[in-house]
Scaffold this motif. Structure first.
Motif, PDB file in Angstrom:
ATOM      1  N   TYR A   4     -37.545 -24.936  20.109  1.00 50.76           N
ATOM      2  CA  TYR A   4     -38.966 -24.680  20.331  1.00 50.76           C
ATOM      3  C   TYR A   4     -39.785 -24.896  19.059  1.00 50.76           C
ATOM      4  CZ  TYR A   4     -37.255 -22.892  24.718  1.00 50.76           C
ATOM      5  OH  TYR A   4     -36.633 -22.786  25.940  1.00 50.76           O
ATOM      6  N   SER A   5     -39.195 -24.593  17.924  1.00 47.31           N
ATOM      7  CA  SER A   5     -39.873 -24.811  16.649  1.00 47.31           C
ATOM      8  C   SER A   5     -40.153 -26.302  16.439  1.00 47.31           C
ATOM      9  CB  SER A   5     -39.001 -24.266  15.513  1.00 47.31           C
ATOM     10  OG  SER A   5     -39.594 -24.478  14.269  1.00 47.31           O
ATOM     11  N   LEU A   6     -39.164 -27.133  16.698  1.00 45.81           N
ATOM     12  CA  LEU A   6     -39.344 -28.579  16.577  1.00 45.81           C
ATOM     13  C   LEU A   6     -40.334 -29.086  17.616  1.00 45.81           C
ATOM     14  CD1 LEU A   6     -38.672 -31.282  15.290  1.00 45.81           C
ATOM     15  CD2 LEU A   6     -36.669 -31.427  16.799  1.00 45.81           C
ATOM     16  N   GLN A   7     -40.226 -28.601  18.830  1.00 40.32           N
ATOM     17  CA  GLN A   7     -41.140 -29.004  19.896  1.00 40.32           C
ATOM     18  C   GLN A   7     -42.598 -28.708  19.507  1.00 40.32           C
ATOM     19  OE1 GLN A   7     -41.102 -26.664  23.605  1.00 40.32           O
ATOM     20  NE2 GLN A   7     -40.849 -28.628  24.679  1.00 40.32           N
TER      21      GLN A   7
ATOM     22  N   GLU B 281     -28.304 -14.347  15.014  1.00 37.84           N
ATOM     23  CA  GLU B 281     -29.749 -14.057  14.907  1.00 37.84           C
ATOM     24  C   GLU B 281     -30.315 -14.553  13.579  1.00 37.84           C
ATOM     25  OE1 GLU B 281     -27.573 -10.182  13.803  1.00 37.84           O
ATOM     26  OE2 GLU B 281     -27.422 -11.625  15.438  1.00 37.84           O
ATOM     27  N   ASN B 282     -29.545 -14.471  12.512  1.00 38.66           N
ATOM     28  CA  ASN B 282     -29.995 -14.980  11.214  1.00 38.66           C
ATOM     29  C   ASN B 282     -30.065 -16.503  11.226  1.00 38.66           C
ATOM     30  OD1 ASN B 282     -30.141 -12.404  10.117  1.00 38.66           O
ATOM     31  ND2 ASN B 282     -28.083 -12.491   9.297  1.00 38.66           N
ATOM     32  N   ARG B 283     -28.986 -17.140  11.687  1.00 41.11           N
ATOM     33  CA  ARG B 283     -28.967 -18.604  11.742  1.00 41.11           C
ATOM     34  C   ARG B 283     -30.128 -19.134  12.574  1.00 41.11           C
ATOM     35  NH1 ARG B 283     -23.576 -17.670  13.076  1.00 41.11           N
ATOM     36  NH2 ARG B 283     -23.989 -18.331  15.233  1.00 41.11           N
ATOM     37  N   ASN B 284     -30.326 -18.540  13.735  1.00 42.55           N
ATOM     38  CA  ASN B 284     -31.385 -19.004  14.629  1.00 42.55           C
ATOM     39  C   ASN B 284     -32.762 -18.852  13.996  1.00 42.55           C
ATOM     40  OD1 ASN B 284     -29.522 -19.712  16.593  1.00 42.55           O
ATOM     41  ND2 ASN B 284     -29.754 -17.811  17.728  1.00 42.55           N
ATOM     42  N   LYS B 285     -32.988 -17.732  13.361  1.00 42.36           N
ATOM     43  CA  LYS B 285     -34.280 -17.476  12.709  1.00 42.36           C
ATOM     44  C   LYS B 285     -34.495 -18.453  11.557  1.00 42.36           C
ATOM     45  CE  LYS B 285     -36.684 -13.780  10.172  1.00 42.36           C
ATOM     46  NZ  LYS B 285     -36.763 -14.328   8.829  1.00 42.36           N
ATOM     47  N   TRP B 286     -33.500 -18.598  10.696  1.00 37.21           N
ATOM     48  CA  TRP B 286     -33.645 -19.452   9.515  1.00 37.21           C
ATOM     49  C   TRP B 286     -33.793 -20.922   9.891  1.00 37.21           C
ATOM     50  CZ3 TRP B 286     -29.025 -16.659   6.824  1.00 37.21           C
ATOM     51  CH2 TRP B 286     -29.457 -15.402   6.388  1.00 37.21           C
TER      52      TRP B 286
ATOM     53  N   ALA C 175     -38.615 -42.559  10.688  1.00 36.06           N
ATOM     54  CA  ALA C 175     -37.935 -41.710  11.670  1.00 36.06           C
ATOM     55  C   ALA C 175     -37.156 -40.595  10.975  1.00 36.06           C
ATOM     56  CB  ALA C 175     -36.974 -42.551  12.503  1.00 36.06           C
ATOM     57  N   VAL C 176     -36.949 -39.519  11.720  1.00 30.37           N
ATOM     58  CA  VAL C 176     -36.091 -38.422  11.286  1.00 30.37           C
ATOM     59  C   VAL C 176     -35.165 -38.107  12.456  1.00 30.37           C
ATOM     60  CG1 VAL C 176     -35.970 -36.009  10.557  1.00 30.37           C
ATOM     61  CG2 VAL C 176     -37.852 -37.441   9.771  1.00 30.37           C
ATOM     62  N   ILE C 177     -33.877 -38.079  12.179  1.00 29.09           N
ATOM     63  CA  ILE C 177     -32.893 -37.752  13.211  1.00 29.09           C
ATOM     64  C   ILE C 177     -32.256 -36.420  12.831  1.00 29.09           C
ATOM     65  CG2 ILE C 177     -30.752 -38.435  14.347  1.00 29.09           C
ATOM     66  CD1 ILE C 177     -31.525 -41.359  13.677  1.00 29.09           C
ATOM     67  N   PHE C 178     -32.472 -35.424  13.678  1.00 30.01           N
ATOM     68  CA  PHE C 178     -31.875 -34.111  13.437  1.00 30.01           C
ATOM     69  C   PHE C 178     -30.455 -34.092  13.994  1.00 30.01           C
ATOM     70  CE2 PHE C 178     -36.333 -33.141  13.052  1.00 30.01           C
ATOM     71  CZ  PHE C 178     -36.348 -32.266  11.990  1.00 30.01           C
TER      72      PHE C 178
ATOM     73  N   ILE D 128     -37.316 -25.855  10.041  1.00 32.38           N
ATOM     74  CA  ILE D 128     -37.787 -27.111  10.649  1.00 32.38           C
ATOM     75  C   ILE D 128     -39.237 -27.437  10.288  1.00 32.38           C
ATOM     76  CG2 ILE D 128     -38.318 -28.221  12.871  1.00 32.38           C
ATOM     77  CD1 ILE D 128     -35.668 -26.840  13.838  1.00 32.38           C
ATOM     78  N   PRO D 129     -40.197 -26.569  10.554  1.00 34.30           N
ATOM     79  CA  PRO D 129     -41.577 -26.937  10.191  1.00 34.30           C
ATOM     80  C   PRO D 129     -41.779 -27.081   8.688  1.00 34.30           C
ATOM     81  CG  PRO D 129     -41.506 -24.699  11.055  1.00 34.30           C
ATOM     82  CD  PRO D 129     -40.141 -25.285  11.250  1.00 34.30           C
TER      83      PRO D 129
END
Length: 132
Positions: free
Chosen positions: A119-122, A48-53, A75-78, A58-59
């Protein structure tokens, strides 16, 4: 923070201006860095911490890039699309490399579940496209 993209981009803009750039293999750092206090290391072990952080990072990262002056970013490649749980299974304990993905999955790439970072990146991409 393992490294500062702002400092790096300032240095690039200053020393090699007008150079087209591509950032490869970037993401929120999941590995247990030696400089991290024990509390941070333990917190990173919790999904839950990793996902939140990661979703928050990302933004912020993209905004930092957008706000860099004289940056010729093409370009940016994640790194990376899917988690790699097999790395953790093979090691037998927490392995940060297993969690960099934007999609959670099993060791065969199945049972895919999009993580908040996806979803954050999207949303960030939609926002950038909407402003152009």
């Amino acid at each position: 923070e393992v490294s500062s993209i702002k400092l790096l981009m300032d240095d690039v803009s200053k020393n090699i201006p007008d150079t087209d750039l591509m950032i490869c293999e970037t993401n929120f750092w999941m590995n247990l860095h030696n400089r991290y206090p024990e509390e941070r290391k333990e917190a990173l072990k919790k999904a839950e911490n990793r996902n939140k952080w990661q979703a928050e990072w990302i933004p912020e990262f993209i905004d930092t890039l957008i706000n860099c002056k004289n940056l010729h970013l093409k370009a940016v490649i994640f790194y990376e699309l899917l988690d790699e749980p097999n790395l953790e299974k093979d090691k037998g304990s927490y392995h940060g490399e297993a969690h960099f993905g934007f999609i959670e999955c099993d060791e065969n790439g199945g049972n895919q579940v999009r993580k908040p970072a996806f979803y954050s990146l999207q949303e960030k991409i939609k926002g950038i496209k909407g402003n152009n």
